[in-house]
Write an enzyme that holds these catalytic residues in place. Structure first.
Site, PDB file in Angstrom:
ATOM      1  NE  ARG A 134      29.176  77.840  19.547  1.00  0.00           N
ATOM      2  CZ  ARG A 134      28.712  78.815  20.302  1.00  0.00           C
ATOM      3  NH1 ARG A 134      27.456  78.790  20.721  1.00  0.00           N
ATOM      4  NH2 ARG A 134      29.497  79.822  20.656  1.00  0.00           N
TER       5      ARG A 134
ATOM      6  CG  ASP B 146      39.501  78.326  27.551  1.00  0.00           C
ATOM      7  OD1 ASP B 146      39.951  79.204  28.318  1.00  0.00           O
ATOM      8  OD2 ASP B 146      38.575  78.526  26.756  1.00  0.00           O
TER       9      ASP B 146
ATOM     10  NE  ARG C 245      30.249  81.349  15.128  1.00  0.00           N
ATOM     11  CZ  ARG C 245      30.945  80.927  16.198  1.00  0.00           C
ATOM     12  NH1 ARG C 245      32.261  80.794  16.129  1.00  0.00           N
ATOM     13  NH2 ARG C 245      30.326  80.630  17.320  1.00  0.00           N
TER      14      ARG C 245
ATOM     15  CG  ASP D  61      39.570  81.221  43.811  1.00  0.00           C
ATOM     16  OD1 ASP D  61      39.673  81.906  44.856  1.00  0.00           O
ATOM     17  OD2 ASP D  61      38.812  80.248  43.718  1.00  0.00           O
TER      18      ASP D  61
ATOM     19  CB  THR E 286      34.672  86.724  21.784  1.00  0.00           C
ATOM     20  OG1 THR E 286      34.718  85.439  22.382  1.00  0.00           O
ATOM     21  CG2 THR E 286      36.039  87.106  21.309  1.00  0.00           C
TER      22      THR E 286
ATOM     23  CE  LYS F   4      38.295  76.894  23.688  1.00  0.00           C
ATOM     24  NZ  LYS F   4      37.518  76.838  24.959  1.00  0.00           N
TER      25      LYS F   4
ATOM     26  CE  LYS G 194      37.155  81.680  28.654  1.00  0.00           C
ATOM     27  NZ  LYS G 194      36.911  80.334  28.109  1.00  0.00           N
TER      28      LYS G 194
HETATM   29  O1  C5P Z   1      31.842  77.599  19.209  1.00  0.00           O
HETATM   30  P1  C5P Z   1      32.740  78.796  19.246  1.00  0.00           P
HETATM   31  O2  C5P Z   1      33.635  78.894  18.030  1.00  0.00           O
HETATM   32  O3  C5P Z   1      32.011  80.080  19.527  1.00  0.00           O
HETATM   33  O4  C5P Z   1      33.705  78.486  20.482  1.00  0.00           O
HETATM   34  C1  C5P Z   1      34.571  79.437  21.023  1.00  0.00           C
HETATM   35  C2  C5P Z   1      35.312  78.833  22.159  1.00  0.00           C
HETATM   36  O5  C5P Z   1      36.234  79.798  22.642  1.00  0.00           O
HETATM   37  C3  C5P Z   1      34.465  78.408  23.354  1.00  0.00           C
HETATM   38  O6  C5P Z   1      35.037  77.207  23.857  1.00  0.00           O
HETATM   39  C4  C5P Z   1      34.629  79.524  24.362  1.00  0.00           C
HETATM   40  O7  C5P Z   1      34.620  79.076  25.692  1.00  0.00           O
HETATM   41  C5  C5P Z   1      36.021  80.043  24.022  1.00  0.00           C
HETATM   42  N1  C5P Z   1      36.288  81.442  24.339  1.00  0.00           N
HETATM   43  C6  C5P Z   1      35.544  82.480  23.820  1.00  0.00           C
HETATM   44  N2  C5P Z   1      35.849  83.780  24.145  1.00  0.00           N
HETATM   45  C7  C5P Z   1      36.868  84.043  24.968  1.00  0.00           C
HETATM   46  C8  C5P Z   1      37.639  82.998  25.486  1.00  0.00           C
HETATM   47  C9  C5P Z   1      37.323  81.683  25.139  1.00  0.00           C
HETATM   48  O8  C5P Z   1      34.613  82.235  23.038  1.00  0.00           O
HETATM   49  N3  C5P Z   1      37.200  85.295  25.234  1.00  0.00           N
END
Ligand code: C5P
Length: 231
Positions: free
Chosen positions: A209, A65, A179, A70, A129, A38, A67
């Site tokens: 992460r 991604d 997580r 516009d 999220t 991604k 998003k």
């Molecule tokens: O590090 P982490 O696992 O939290 O990363 C989540 C990824 O998913 C990030 O790149 C974030 O931009 C993306 N994302 C998100 N929630 C959304 C859409 C995309 O966390 N609704």
């Protein structure tokens, strides 16, 4: 046991960095375990289409991604450029409305046809999220936009899956905020473990992460992969 190709297709690594070499290192460290890279706002803003090109060369599918949100014409043109790059998934904010999502689909079709690529799947972000709450009426309204416009899927929190699976069973469900039990939630408010998200109906898990901040990214990816192998 080696992860299956079917499991790898369900895993996307979020390469959130400004450093393309770092992104390529992470991609190499999860080779054979994770099938999708991604490229988000940070990496694309820092490194541009070169990031997509270099990561595509590793054999990973690319999830762009950005998003988009516009006016319809602008989103259509941005989506045309995205599909010219040969990516597999593109995101827009579903709150942009039916006309904007339809324009995105048009743009994706044009760019893919021009370059002989597959048309990317268009995913609509429902409610981030990082947001604490998603009401069923807001979710229903956003999903109705995606269904009416003809989008392929959506991005949602695992906690929204029971409602979404009954309301829009045909859409591909992409779930960030993943997580393991011991992981730091960071800025994610609505998290779930990989196995719970898949059991609840997630088709693709987006993981950043928990893998990229790990001292051993390959081991972290392997743990997540084995958690969902039989979920
Ligand atoms: O590090 P982490 O696992 O939290 O990363 C989540 C990824 O998913 C990030 O790149 C974030 O931009 C993306 N994302 C998100 N929630 C959304 C859409 C995309 O966390 N609704």
């Amino acid at each position: 046991m080696a992860p299956s190709a079917a499991t790898a297709k369900k895993l996307a690594i979020a390469l959130d960095t400004d450093d393309l070499d770092q992104a390529l290192d992470w991609a190499a460290s999860v080779a054979g375990i994770v099938g999708i890279a991604k490229v988000g706002l940070q990496l694309f803003t820092a490194c541009g289409p070169l990031a997509v090109e270099k990561l595509s060369d590793t054999g990973l599918e690319i999830f762009l991604d950005l998003k988009f949100h516009d006016i319809p014409t602008t989103v259509e043109k941005a989506c045309r450029e995205s599909s010219r790059l040969g990516v597999s998934y593109v995101t827009v904010h579903s709150s942009g409305g039916v006309a904007m999502v339809k324009a995105a689909l048009n743009g994706l079709g044009q760019g893919a046809t021009e370059r002989g690529h597959h048309v990317p799947q268009l995913l609509g972000v429902t409610i981030l999220t990082s947001a604490e709450q998603a009401s069923e009426s807001d979710l229903a309204q956003r999903i109705s936009i995606l269904l009416e416009a003809g989008a392929n899927g959506l991005v949602c929190a695992a906690t929204d899956l029971p409602f979404i699976c009954s309301f829009a069973p045909t859409l591909t469900k992409v779930v960030p905020g993943i997580r393991r039990r011991f992981d730091d939630p960071d800025d994610q408010a609505r998290t779930a473990t990989p196995e719970i998200a898949v059991a609840a109906g997630a088709d693709i898990l987006v993981i950043g992460r928990p893998i990229t901040s790990s001292s051993n990214p390959r081991q972290a990816a392997l743990e997540i992969s084995s958690a969902i192998e039989f979920a």
